[in-house]
Design a protein around this motif. Structure first.
Motif, PDB file in Angstrom:
ATOM      1  N   ALA A 181      76.733  22.497  -4.069  1.00  0.00           N
ATOM      2  CA  ALA A 181      75.795  21.399  -3.808  1.00  0.00           C
ATOM      3  C   ALA A 181      76.541  20.110  -3.485  1.00  0.00           C
ATOM      4  O   ALA A 181      77.522  19.763  -4.140  1.00  0.00           O
ATOM      5  CB  ALA A 181      74.883  21.195  -5.009  1.00  0.00           C
ATOM      6  N   GLY A 182      76.067  19.424  -2.441  1.00  0.00           N
ATOM      7  CA  GLY A 182      76.672  18.162  -2.041  1.00  0.00           C
ATOM      8  C   GLY A 182      77.731  18.313  -0.965  1.00  0.00           C
ATOM      9  O   GLY A 182      78.146  17.327  -0.375  1.00  0.00           O
ATOM     10  N   THR A 183      78.170  19.537  -0.703  1.00  0.00           N
ATOM     11  CA  THR A 183      79.194  19.731   0.323  1.00  0.00           C
ATOM     12  C   THR A 183      78.550  19.870   1.704  1.00  0.00           C
ATOM     13  O   THR A 183      77.368  20.176   1.819  1.00  0.00           O
ATOM     14  CB  THR A 183      80.055  20.982   0.034  1.00  0.00           C
ATOM     15  OG1 THR A 183      79.214  22.136   0.020  1.00  0.00           O
ATOM     16  CG2 THR A 183      80.782  20.868  -1.288  1.00  0.00           C
ATOM     17  N   VAL A 184      79.355  19.643   2.716  1.00  0.00           N
ATOM     18  CA  VAL A 184      78.899  19.753   4.104  1.00  0.00           C
ATOM     19  C   VAL A 184      79.552  20.982   4.713  1.00  0.00           C
ATOM     20  O   VAL A 184      80.712  21.280   4.436  1.00  0.00           O
ATOM     21  CB  VAL A 184      79.289  18.487   4.905  1.00  0.00           C
ATOM     22  CG1 VAL A 184      78.961  18.650   6.379  1.00  0.00           C
ATOM     23  CG2 VAL A 184      78.586  17.272   4.334  1.00  0.00           C
ATOM     24  N   ALA A 185      78.800  21.721   5.532  1.00  0.00           N
ATOM     25  CA  ALA A 185      79.329  22.925   6.174  1.00  0.00           C
ATOM     26  C   ALA A 185      78.689  23.088   7.554  1.00  0.00           C
ATOM     27  O   ALA A 185      77.831  22.303   7.947  1.00  0.00           O
ATOM     28  CB  ALA A 185      79.060  24.145   5.305  1.00  0.00           C
ATOM     29  N   VAL A 200      75.160  21.151   8.161  1.00  0.00           N
ATOM     30  CA  VAL A 200      74.213  21.206   7.046  1.00  0.00           C
ATOM     31  C   VAL A 200      74.850  20.632   5.787  1.00  0.00           C
ATOM     32  O   VAL A 200      76.067  20.642   5.635  1.00  0.00           O
ATOM     33  CB  VAL A 200      73.741  22.654   6.745  1.00  0.00           C
ATOM     34  CG1 VAL A 200      72.976  23.231   7.921  1.00  0.00           C
ATOM     35  CG2 VAL A 200      74.902  23.552   6.379  1.00  0.00           C
ATOM     36  N   ARG A 201      73.996  20.116   4.898  1.00  0.00           N
ATOM     37  CA  ARG A 201      74.448  19.665   3.582  1.00  0.00           C
ATOM     38  C   ARG A 201      73.839  20.626   2.566  1.00  0.00           C
ATOM     39  O   ARG A 201      72.633  20.887   2.607  1.00  0.00           O
ATOM     40  CB  ARG A 201      73.978  18.240   3.315  1.00  0.00           C
ATOM     41  CG  ARG A 201      74.549  17.636   2.041  1.00  0.00           C
ATOM     42  CD  ARG A 201      74.138  16.194   1.858  1.00  0.00           C
ATOM     43  NE  ARG A 201      74.467  15.334   3.004  1.00  0.00           N
ATOM     44  CZ  ARG A 201      75.646  14.713   3.148  1.00  0.00           C
ATOM     45  NH1 ARG A 201      76.580  14.868   2.261  1.00  0.00           N
ATOM     46  NH2 ARG A 201      75.845  13.943   4.188  1.00  0.00           N
ATOM     47  N   VAL A 202      74.658  21.157   1.679  1.00  0.00           N
ATOM     48  CA  VAL A 202      74.195  22.118   0.677  1.00  0.00           C
ATOM     49  C   VAL A 202      73.479  21.360  -0.434  1.00  0.00           C
ATOM     50  O   VAL A 202      74.013  20.391  -0.982  1.00  0.00           O
ATOM     51  CB  VAL A 202      75.382  22.936   0.106  1.00  0.00           C
ATOM     52  CG1 VAL A 202      74.897  23.941  -0.913  1.00  0.00           C
ATOM     53  CG2 VAL A 202      76.133  23.640   1.229  1.00  0.00           C
ATOM     54  N   LEU A 258      69.359  24.224   2.008  1.00  0.00           N
ATOM     55  CA  LEU A 258      70.201  23.420   2.886  1.00  0.00           C
ATOM     56  C   LEU A 258      69.403  22.263   3.479  1.00  0.00           C
ATOM     57  O   LEU A 258      68.221  22.391   3.746  1.00  0.00           O
ATOM     58  CB  LEU A 258      70.733  24.274   4.046  1.00  0.00           C
ATOM     59  CG  LEU A 258      71.594  25.473   3.684  1.00  0.00           C
ATOM     60  CD1 LEU A 258      71.864  26.297   4.926  1.00  0.00           C
ATOM     61  CD2 LEU A 258      72.889  25.037   3.035  1.00  0.00           C
ATOM     62  N   GLU A 259      70.094  21.152   3.670  1.00  0.00           N
ATOM     63  CA  GLU A 259      69.507  20.032   4.401  1.00  0.00           C
ATOM     64  C   GLU A 259      70.080  20.108   5.805  1.00  0.00           C
ATOM     65  O   GLU A 259      71.273  19.897   6.015  1.00  0.00           O
ATOM     66  CB  GLU A 259      69.910  18.718   3.730  1.00  0.00           C
ATOM     67  CG  GLU A 259      69.394  17.493   4.438  1.00  0.00           C
ATOM     68  CD  GLU A 259      69.959  16.209   3.836  1.00  0.00           C
ATOM     69  OE1 GLU A 259      70.313  15.323   4.619  1.00  0.00           O
ATOM     70  OE2 GLU A 259      70.071  16.123   2.610  1.00  0.00           O
TER      71      GLU A 259
END
Length: 104
Positions: free
Chosen positions: A23-27, A15-17, A59-60
């Protein structure tokens, strides 16, 4: 028309926050709390032992699910932070490659 993403969140999903200080980070989704919230970790800033509780709407969700993370969680109920970092790194790398291909 708004698409309902809540039913799509799965353990191991990348997911991308979109909202908040991350915001902008990937997890990676490491657990599902309920229909509205999930727990995410990246193995770096957010360790598996201290995951972030996040609203799914913030989340994206990507279609990519890390099989390594899923297998590790199924086998032992845990996943190492190194595996999370590896999954995030691989996802970011593939996303960058796709972005470059689209730009050509």
């Amino acid at each position: 028309m708004k698409v309902d993403h809540r039913s799509e969140a799965k353990v191991g999903q990348m997911v991308r926050v979109l909202k908040g200080k991350d915001a902008g980070t990937v997890a990676v989704v490491v657990a599902i709390v309920d229909t509205k919230f999930v727990l995410i970790a990246d193995g770096n800033k957010r360790k598996f032992d201290q995951p972030k509780r996040k609203n799914v709407q913030h989340l994206e969700l990507s279609p990519i699910i890390s099989s390594e993370v899923v297998h590790s969680l199924q086998e032992s109920g845990r996943v190492t932070n190194a595996k999370l970092r590896h999954a995030v790194h691989a996802f970011v790398k593939s996303a960058n490659l796709n972005a470059e291909e689209k730009g050509d």
